[in-house]
Design an enzyme around this catalytic site. Structure first.
Site, mmCIF file in Angstrom:
data_model
loop_
_atom_site.group_PDB
_atom_site.id
_atom_site.type_symbol
_atom_site.label_atom_id
_atom_site.label_comp_id
_atom_site.label_asym_id
_atom_site.label_seq_id
_atom_site.Cartn_x
_atom_site.Cartn_y
_atom_site.Cartn_z
ATOM 1 C CD GLU A 152 26.184 -35.759 -11.037
ATOM 2 O OE1 GLU A 152 27.040 -36.495 -10.530
ATOM 3 O OE2 GLU A 152 24.980 -36.033 -11.047
ATOM 4 C CG HIS A 153 31.119 -31.917 -12.055
ATOM 5 N ND1 HIS A 153 32.383 -32.305 -12.439
ATOM 6 C CD2 HIS A 153 30.282 -32.366 -13.022
ATOM 7 C CE1 HIS A 153 32.321 -32.945 -13.598
ATOM 8 N NE2 HIS A 153 31.058 -33.006 -13.973
ATOM 9 C CG ASP A 191 32.556 -36.402 -6.017
ATOM 10 O OD1 ASP A 191 32.778 -35.504 -6.863
ATOM 11 O OD2 ASP A 191 32.732 -37.622 -6.261
ATOM 12 N N GLY A 215 28.718 -42.027 -17.631
ATOM 13 C CA GLY A 215 28.349 -41.339 -16.388
ATOM 14 C C GLY A 215 27.707 -42.219 -15.339
ATOM 15 C CB SER A 224 30.239 -44.906 -11.580
ATOM 16 O OG SER A 224 31.366 -45.063 -10.798
ATOM 17 C CB SER A 225 31.817 -48.308 -16.452
ATOM 18 O OG SER A 225 32.605 -47.396 -17.190
ATOM 19 C CG ASP A 242 31.802 -42.254 -9.156
ATOM 20 O OD1 ASP A 242 30.849 -41.581 -8.721
ATOM 21 O OD2 ASP A 242 32.418 -41.961 -10.199
ATOM 22 C CE LYS A 265 33.287 -39.871 -17.248
ATOM 23 N NZ LYS A 265 32.029 -40.224 -17.913
#
Ligand code: ADP
Ligand code: NG1
Ligand code: MG
Length: 342
Positions: free
Chosen positions: A50-51, A53, A144, A146-147, A191, A235
């Protein structure tokens, strides 16, 4: 099959028909005609990484069944007419060559415009086709999963197809990762990559610069369970995400990355659940959102029951049965983006 392949156009199979029939009804009601085609792009759950990429480090997501689907017809009025199957999202329309993506006040249709703009600019489409669009999403927004990227990817794919153009899945992933930034978030490419490149039954180890992926078979006899905290985090609206990007990029210089990965593994152990999971962790950007738990298949029912009891129904939240089923569900690696016709 490689990620250099195009997204193919398929006929809707029996399993998909009920959902797409509903979307078609929305479209008919709004635009008085049937859509010409559908595009869909899935959300994802990230298994580890996580965090990282956006600092160029590899991640291991899998696509989930929940997705954004768009019904589309081209029009001759050179406008984008964007509607949503949910009344929470207001209608929007604009000329194909005159719109702004307002970072200071991000709205749902700006994500559609990110995907549209990406195709038009990248492929230098001088006269893009106008489109009538109904968006239908099944990914809980701002949780979280990824919509946002599913919406951007789906819009880009729909624009591509409406203009009779072709790009490979990996090119589309690079393009959408770049153009989602127009909403104001300085994210990485995880994503969008998994949304296009996912294969049924497989997670994917994805690396960046350039985007590339290797399919990873998950262990048999274990199930991934998603549990939504029901706390949302948009976000693009707050500065939390971009602040974290700066912090992590600084930390990633020198030996910082080792520290971050160690923190993540340690927090996974700390999150280990008493309900029978091998391990649990937060997935996606955080500040709310979902956990993902690896649960032995034999303990699945017990796990669901315990989490329902302790968090959703008699514990922290007081959800109804139906709300609980939407918030807590087992998931299996799903397929990437697709195009459909009747
Ligand atoms: P996440 O990607 O973790 O779901 P983001 O904050 O990045 O959360 O993106 C959420 C935003 O995406 C929502 O505020 C909304 O603007 C847009 N969005 C998500 N799902 C839909 C949908 N079904 N219809 C319209 N917009 C959606
Ligand atoms: P979510 O939480 O789904 O919006 C964001 C980023 C990812 C990644 C994760 C944290 C975007 C489009 N998505 O996902 O690239 O950095 O947070 O691992 O920026
Ligand atoms: Mg997002």
């Amino acid at each position: 099959m490689t990620d250099q392949e195009f997204v193919s156009v398929k006929t809707l199979d029996e399993k998909l028909k009920p959902r797409y029939h509903k979307i078609c009804q929305h479209f008919l009601k709004r635009f008085n005609a049937e859509p010409e085609f559908y595009a869909r792009a899935p959300g994802r759950v990230n298994i580890i990484g996580e965090h990282i990429d956006y600092s160029g480090y590899g991640v291991l997501p899998m696509a989930i069944e929940q997705d954004v689907a768009i019904a589309v017809s081209t029009n001759s009025s050179n406008t984008l007419q964007l509607a949503n199957s949910s009344s929470s999202f207001c209608e929007f329309s604009c000329p194909v060559d005159e719109y702004t993506i307002d970072k200071s006040n991000p709205k749902w249709f700006h994500y559609v415009l990110c995907g549209f703009r990406g195709i038009v600019e990248h492929l230098k489409v001088t006269t893009p086709r106008g489109m009538k669009v109904i968006v239908d999403g099944t990914i809980p927004p701002s949780s979280g999963l990824s919509s946002s990227s599913a919406l951007v990817c789906c819009a880009a794919l729909a624009t591509l197809h409406a203009n009779n153009l072709k790009m490979s899945k990996v090119e589309l992933a690079e393009l959408c990762a770049h153009y989602e930034k127009y909403i104001g978030t300085e994210g990485g490419g995880m994503d969008q990559s998994i949304s296009f490149m996912a294969k049924q039954g497989m997670a994917k180890f994805i690396e960046f610069n350039p985007i590339r992926g290797v399919d990873v078979k998950l262990p048999e006899g274990a199930v991934f369970v998603i549990a939504n905290s029901c706390v949302t985090a948009s976000k693009a609206v707050t500065s939390h995400f971009n602040t974290r990007v700066v912090e992590c990029r600084l930390a990633a210089q020198g030996t910082g990355m080792v520290v971050w990965v160690t923190m993540e593994i340690t927090s996974e152990s700390a999150c280990k659940m008493e309900a029978g999971a091998h391990g649990s962790r937060l997935t996606g950007a955080g500040w709310g959102g979902c956990t993902v738990s690896l649960v032995p298949a034999a303990s699945l029912q017990n796990f669901l029951q315990e989490v329902r009891k302790r968090y959703y129904m008699d514990g922290v939240l007081e959800l109804t049965e139906e709300e609980c089923t939407r918030a807590l569900f087992p998931t299996a690696p799903g397929v990437g983006a697709q195009l459909y016709v009747h």
